[in-house]
Structure formats: structure tokens, C-alpha cells
Design an enzyme around this catalytic site. Structure first.
Site, PDB file in Angstrom:
ATOM      1  CG  PHE A 124     -34.282  35.964  -1.993  1.00  0.00           C
ATOM      2  CD1 PHE A 124     -35.535  35.943  -2.315  1.00  0.00           C
ATOM      3  CD2 PHE A 124     -33.534  34.793  -2.388  1.00  0.00           C
ATOM      4  CE1 PHE A 124     -36.300  34.734  -2.607  1.00  0.00           C
ATOM      5  CE2 PHE A 124     -34.018  33.764  -2.775  1.00  0.00           C
ATOM      6  CZ  PHE A 124     -35.725  33.545  -2.758  1.00  0.00           C
ATOM      7  N   PRO A 129     -25.724  28.103   5.580  1.00  0.00           N
ATOM      8  CG  PRO A 129     -24.348  28.667   7.476  1.00  0.00           C
ATOM      9  CD  PRO A 129     -25.862  28.773   6.931  1.00  0.00           C
ATOM     10  N   GLY A 132     -28.113  24.937   0.303  1.00  0.00           N
ATOM     11  CA  GLY A 132     -27.880  25.789  -0.653  1.00  0.00           C
ATOM     12  C   GLY A 132     -28.959  25.128  -1.820  1.00  0.00           C
ATOM     13  CB  SER A 133     -28.740  22.550  -4.456  1.00  0.00           C
ATOM     14  OG  SER A 133     -27.565  23.289  -5.161  1.00  0.00           O
ATOM     15  CB  ILE A 158     -27.434  37.512   2.305  1.00  0.00           C
ATOM     16  CG1 ILE A 158     -28.010  36.144   3.061  1.00  0.00           C
ATOM     17  CG2 ILE A 158     -28.975  38.360   2.086  1.00  0.00           C
ATOM     18  CD1 ILE A 158     -28.839  35.113   2.151  1.00  0.00           C
ATOM     19  CB  ILE A 342     -10.147  35.277 -29.493  1.00  0.00           C
ATOM     20  CG1 ILE A 342     -10.843  34.050 -30.189  1.00  0.00           C
ATOM     21  CG2 ILE A 342      -9.843  36.403 -30.621  1.00  0.00           C
ATOM     22  CD1 ILE A 342     -12.380  34.483 -30.751  1.00  0.00           C
ATOM     23  CD  GLU A 368     -31.466  35.036  -8.810  1.00  0.00           C
ATOM     24  OE1 GLU A 368     -32.527  34.876  -9.449  1.00  0.00           O
ATOM     25  OE2 GLU A 368     -31.171  36.243  -8.618  1.00  0.00           O
ATOM     26  CB  THR A 370     -25.952  24.708  -9.545  1.00  0.00           C
ATOM     27  OG1 THR A 370     -27.073  23.651  -9.163  1.00  0.00           O
ATOM     28  CG2 THR A 370     -25.510  25.300  -8.070  1.00  0.00           C
TER      29      THR A 370
HETATM   30  N1  COS Z   1     -43.301  27.227  -8.693  1.00  0.00           N
HETATM   31  C1  COS Z   1     -44.269  27.005  -7.929  1.00  0.00           C
HETATM   32  N2  COS Z   1     -44.307  25.694  -7.058  1.00  0.00           N
HETATM   33  C2  COS Z   1     -43.004  25.166  -7.017  1.00  0.00           C
HETATM   34  C3  COS Z   1     -41.944  25.398  -8.181  1.00  0.00           C
HETATM   35  C4  COS Z   1     -42.029  26.492  -8.761  1.00  0.00           C
HETATM   36  N3  COS Z   1     -41.161  26.743  -9.705  1.00  0.00           N
HETATM   37  N4  COS Z   1     -41.168  24.420  -7.845  1.00  0.00           N
HETATM   38  C5  COS Z   1     -41.398  23.641  -6.788  1.00  0.00           C
HETATM   39  N5  COS Z   1     -42.576  24.162  -6.416  1.00  0.00           N
HETATM   40  C6  COS Z   1     -43.421  23.563  -5.198  1.00  0.00           C
HETATM   41  C7  COS Z   1     -43.796  21.995  -5.773  1.00  0.00           C
HETATM   42  O1  COS Z   1     -44.925  22.030  -6.589  1.00  0.00           O
HETATM   43  C8  COS Z   1     -44.249  21.464  -4.324  1.00  0.00           C
HETATM   44  O2  COS Z   1     -45.451  21.730  -3.904  1.00  0.00           O
HETATM   45  P1  COS Z   1     -46.453  20.803  -3.667  1.00  0.00           P
HETATM   46  O3  COS Z   1     -45.983  19.895  -2.747  1.00  0.00           O
HETATM   47  O4  COS Z   1     -47.682  21.452  -3.509  1.00  0.00           O
HETATM   48  O5  COS Z   1     -46.723  20.072  -5.170  1.00  0.00           O
HETATM   49  C9  COS Z   1     -43.342  22.183  -3.278  1.00  0.00           C
HETATM   50  O6  COS Z   1     -42.798  23.628  -4.190  1.00  0.00           O
HETATM   51  C10 COS Z   1     -42.041  21.482  -3.463  1.00  0.00           C
HETATM   52  O7  COS Z   1     -41.322  21.368  -4.449  1.00  0.00           O
HETATM   53  P2  COS Z   1     -40.343  19.769  -4.825  1.00  0.00           P
HETATM   54  O8  COS Z   1     -40.896  18.682  -4.091  1.00  0.00           O
HETATM   55  O9  COS Z   1     -39.949  20.101  -6.351  1.00  0.00           O
HETATM   56  O10 COS Z   1     -39.008  20.477  -3.840  1.00  0.00           O
HETATM   57  P3  COS Z   1     -37.633  19.875  -3.663  1.00  0.00           P
HETATM   58  O11 COS Z   1     -37.241  20.180  -2.344  1.00  0.00           O
HETATM   59  O12 COS Z   1     -37.678  18.460  -4.263  1.00  0.00           O
HETATM   60  O13 COS Z   1     -36.614  21.066  -4.551  1.00  0.00           O
HETATM   61  C11 COS Z   1     -35.590  22.350  -6.184  1.00  0.00           C
HETATM   62  C12 COS Z   1     -36.788  21.537  -5.498  1.00  0.00           C
HETATM   63  C13 COS Z   1     -34.197  21.447  -5.911  1.00  0.00           C
HETATM   64  C14 COS Z   1     -35.869  22.527  -7.603  1.00  0.00           C
HETATM   65  C15 COS Z   1     -35.439  23.533  -5.331  1.00  0.00           C
HETATM   66  O14 COS Z   1     -35.081  23.446  -3.933  1.00  0.00           O
HETATM   67  C16 COS Z   1     -34.552  24.576  -6.003  1.00  0.00           C
HETATM   68  O15 COS Z   1     -34.633  25.238  -6.921  1.00  0.00           O
HETATM   69  N6  COS Z   1     -33.172  24.585  -5.312  1.00  0.00           N
HETATM   70  C17 COS Z   1     -32.419  25.672  -5.560  1.00  0.00           C
HETATM   71  C18 COS Z   1     -32.556  26.725  -4.867  1.00  0.00           C
HETATM   72  C19 COS Z   1     -31.851  28.088  -5.329  1.00  0.00           C
HETATM   73  O16 COS Z   1     -32.037  28.308  -6.632  1.00  0.00           O
HETATM   74  N7  COS Z   1     -31.064  28.809  -4.497  1.00  0.00           N
HETATM   75  C20 COS Z   1     -30.498  29.841  -4.815  1.00  0.00           C
HETATM   76  C21 COS Z   1     -30.788  31.000  -3.617  1.00  0.00           C
HETATM   77  S1  COS Z   1     -31.094  32.371  -4.039  1.00  0.00           S
HETATM   78  S2  COS Z   1     -29.535  33.143  -5.086  1.00  0.00           S
END
Ligand code: COS
Length: 388
Positions: A124, A129, A132-133, A158, A342, A368, A370
Site C-alpha cells: 500500500f 516524505p 504522512g498524517s 512502504i 515487573i 495506519e 497516529t
Molecule cells: N471513510 C470514507 N470516506 C472518508 C473517510 C472514511 N473513513 N474519512 C474521510 N473520508 C472522506 C470524507 O467524507 C471527505 O469526502 P467528502 O469531501 O466527499 O465529504 C474526504 O474523504 C476528505 O475527508 P477529510 O476532509 O476528513 O480529510 P482531511 O484531509 O481533513 O483528513 C484525516 C482526514 C486526517 C483523518 C486523514 O488524512 C487521515 O486519516 N490521515 C492519516 C493517514 C494515515 O493513516 N496514514 C498511514 C498511512 S498507511 S500505513
């Protein structure tokens, strides 16, 4: 939604995996740590047991576990080192679920049987770089060129990239849109010209599990590589989020499996080790630490189960999945810390293994999403629910 396998068959599978973790994997852990690699015989056994296809629907050659069943099985597997789970983790979770959830029937037929058997490793590729979040900000571009797309960019950390036969790559297809809109998910075979996988990263823990940078230079793919073509052009971010939601329940289950292991190790040590003339388990301050571990472990296990059931019932569990990942992984961190404490001085020594588990578990609060990203998702949804 996968409906799961028959109860008796499933119970048998859980007890097989439980035995495999305790009798085969745990004895191999020190070798994996030393060699920074999982022996090929173990990989072959995991393939034969069908572990790479736990979540793949049966019609595509997988076992087809439900989310709850997957969680229970992963808990059993993760009684052993998390490194072993990492091998199957991307095929069971983030590497394949985009295709399972949003792929076309042709894409499923083309990829899922090989992913389920473990003959193809799926990775995936979302993180970069500088992103991330803030996953919606990614800067890997896929430029349209006739009926093809040409991908350029670098992906970071990755998992399983060195073994990958196929990548799910997230790239920006609409340069005019800066955020989540305009990102598309592509299925890219790893042998496509222009892909370079860098050498594996050096890490704090989970030695034997591999992450690397992946560089895409003028990587040409047809339009048919878009997951869910043609409807999902510019909608790949939602695919990524859905995949991560399911993955967050899976990570909760991993945390529970390792927490049980660490609590068992700490309890055994507390029964054996004597200080002030009696086993340290008879000292109330040690009992307090054991009790806190046990209570948090029970709560974490119950939360995983409840969230998995919500996911099955409603087809999604965004709030619940984030609560699960946040609570279970933070609890696992506290359990690791107490379990090491412990053990006293022995806890700091490699010989007693708990220091390795303490290092291994740390990343669960980071990858996945933070803990802070989980808090953000939970708070946003909590506020929105009350405001509605
Ligand atoms: N399921 C389905 N759709 C989702 C969703 C979910 N869990 N979360 C968000 N969406 C959709 C939203 O509904 C929105 O769509 P609409 O504009 O049609 O409403 C769109 O995606 C954008 O969502 P949002 O505005 O919430 O995005 P943000 O950029 O504010 O960020 C976070 C959302 C921060 C929560 C997201 O970027 C995230 O989870 N970041 C962490 C990433 C991660 O886990 N990285 C690890 C990599 S893999 S090891």
C-alpha cells in the site's frame, strides 16, 4: 461485506493458528531478530495455512473471514512476534482491501487469487516524505497521457515493498485540487518500468519486517489500472480511508494479542522471581501493575469485538475503528511498560525477550494513523454528531 466462515471450521482455524504461534513462531523469534529475516520455511507454512488470504472472499480463493473473525485470528497470531503478522499484513489488509472494496470484478479476478495464496505480495503506497498524517496532501502525480497515466513521485516507509508483486499507489490526478479530492488509487504491478524499491529502512523494532522507499519515475499505467475504473477517478482518497478504517480494527486486535503475551510473561516472572523472601507477585505494588494490565486488556479485547460487529452490521465503523486503534495501542504501550517494569533489571536485557516486545509494539501507536490522528477523527465525529 464478507459474511465469514462456519463456526466449527473457524474454531479449528483459531486453534491451529494459536498452536502455530506458540509452538512454531515463538521459538523462531530470536533467530528472526538476529538475522533480520523470517525463514523461508515459515513463510511457506503461512502460505499453506492460507494466512495470506484470511480476508479475501472465498470466490477469489481466500478464506473469507468476517471482520470479527479476522480480529480473533489476528489476536491469536499476534501472541507471537508482530514481525510474522507483518508478512501477511499487507495482503490481508491495506494492500488488498482497496481492490476488495472498490475494485471492478475484472480487477478482483486478476489480482485477488494470487494475493490470497501469497504468491503475490501486495503493498500500500500512500505515505510520502512530506505527507504522512496529512494523507490528502500527497504530491505523487499521475499525469494523463492519452489513455494512460504517467506516475512520478516518492513513497516512504512502504511495508513489504521489497517483496511486492503489486502496489496500490495513491497519486494526484487533478493538479488543480490541493486536498483529498483529486487523488486516485492505481493498481501498479511491481515490475512496471520506472519503479525502484530502495533498501529496507533500519528500525527501532520488528526486525525481519521490511519497509522501504519506493520511487516512481515515469511509470506508465493504463486507465484500467484505476481501482474501480471509471467511476473512481479522483476518488482514491476515500478508498484509502475505508481501507484504513478496517485496518484500524485489525491493529487493535494485534495490540490485544501482544498485550496478552506480555501480561503472561510478566505474570510468570512475578510468580517465579523472589524478593524480600517471597514471589514479587505477592507484593501489592506489583499486583497493582498486573491488575491494571489485565483490566486494560479486557477492555481492549471487548472494544475490538464491538467495533468489528459494528463494521459488519453497518458496513463501516469510522468512529469506532479510531477509538479502537487509539485505546488498544495506547493500552498496549502501557502494558509493555509495566511488563518490562515487573521484570526489573532483567526487563532491560535482551535475554528475557520483553525488551524486544516493548520495542516492537511502539509502532502501533504511529502507523495506519497516529494516536493524534485517531483523536482528531474521534473528536471531529463527536462534535458533528452533537451538532447535527
Ligand atoms: N471513510 C470514507 N470516506 C472518508 C473517510 C472514511 N473513513 N474519512 C474521510 N473520508 C472522506 C470524507 O467524507 C471527505 O469526502 P467528502 O469531501 O466527499 O465529504 C474526504 O474523504 C476528505 O475527508 P477529510 O476532509 O476528513 O480529510 P482531511 O484531509 O481533513 O483528513 C484525516 C482526514 C486526517 C483523518 C486523514 O488524512 C487521515 O486519516 N490521515 C492519516 C493517514 C494515515 O493513516 N496514514 C498511514 C498511512 S498507511 S500505513
Amino acid at each position: 461485506m464478507v459474511s465469514g466462515v462456519d463456526g466449527d471450521v473457524f474454531e479449528q482455524l483459531v486453534s491451529t493458528v494459536d498452536r502455530f504461534a506458540r509452538e512454531r513462531l515463538i521459538p523462531a523469534e530470536r533467530q528472526v531478530e538476529q538475522e533480520d529475516d523470517v525463514p523461508q520455511e515459515i513463510v511457506a507454512e503461512m502460505k499453506r495455512m492460507g494466512l495470506f488470504g484470511l480476508s479475501t472472499p472465498q470466490e477469489y480463493g481466500g478464506i473469507g473471514l468476517s471482520v470479527s473473525q479476522e480480529a480473533r485470528l489476528i489476536e491469536a497470531l499476534c501472541y507471537a512476534s508482530l514481525t510474522f503478522r507483518c508478512l501477511i499484513g499487507t495482503n490481508v489488509g491495506i494492500g488488498s482491501q482497496g481492490i476488495v472494496m472498490d475494485g471492478t470484478p475484472e480487477q478482483k479476478q486478476a489480482w485477488l487469487p494470487a494475493i490470497a495464496s501469497g504468491n503475490v505480495i501486495a503493498s500500500f503506497a500512500l505515505t510520502e516524505p512530506d505527507y504522512g498524517s496529512d494523507a490528502g496532501g500527497i504530491r505523487t502525480f499521475a499525469r494523463r497521457d492519452g489513455s494512460d497515466f504517467v506516475i512520478n513521485g516518492t513513497k516512504r516507509y512502504i511495508t513489504n515493498a521489497v517483496y511486492a508483486g503489486v502496489f496500490t499507489v495513491f497519486a494526484r490526478t487533478d493538479p488543480d485540487k490541493a486536498g483529498a479530492d483529486g487523488v486516485t488509487a492505481f493498481i501498479v504491478p511491481a515490475d512496471t518500468s520506472g519503479i525502484t524499491v530502495a533498501k529496507p529502512d533500519r528500525k527501532l523494532g520488528q526486525r525481519g519486517a521490511k519497509t522501504s522507499d519506493v520511487i516512481f519515475e515515469d511509470v506508465r499505467v493504463p486507465e484500467s489500472a484505476i481501482i474501480g475504473v471509471p467511476d473512481n477517478l479522483n476518488k482514491g482518497f476515500r478508498t484509502a480511508m475505508k481501507v484504513l478504517d478496517r485496518g484500524r480494527i485489525h491493529i487493535g486486535a494485534m495490540a490485544v494479542g501482544q498485550s496478552q503475551r506480555m501480561l503472561d510473561m510478566a505474570t510468570d516472572y512475578a510468580l517465579e522471581r523472589k524478593q524480600f523472601g517471597k514471589p514479587i507477585g505477592e507484593h501489592q505494588l506489583v499486583q497493582g501493575m498486573l491488575a491494571d494490565c489485565q483490566a486494560e486488556l479486557h477492555a481492549a479485547r471487548a472494544l475490538v469485538r464491538a467495533s468489528a460487529e459494528t463494521f459488519e452490521r453497518e458496513g463501516k465503523a469510522i468512529l469506532e475503528a479510531s477509538c479502537t486503534k487509539l485505546f488498544c495501542t495506547e493500552a498496549a504501550g502501557r502494558i509493555a511498560d509495566r511488563a518490562l517494569q515487573i521484570h526489573g533489571g532483567a526487563g532491560y536485557m535482551a535475554e528475557y525477550d520483553i525488551e524486544r516486545l516493548y520495542r516492537d509494539i511502539r509502532v502501533l501507536r504511529i502507523y495506519e494513523g497516529t494516536s493524534q490522528i485517531q483523536q482528531l477523527v474521534i473528536a471531529r465525529r463527536t462534535l458533528a454528531q452533537r451538532a447535527a
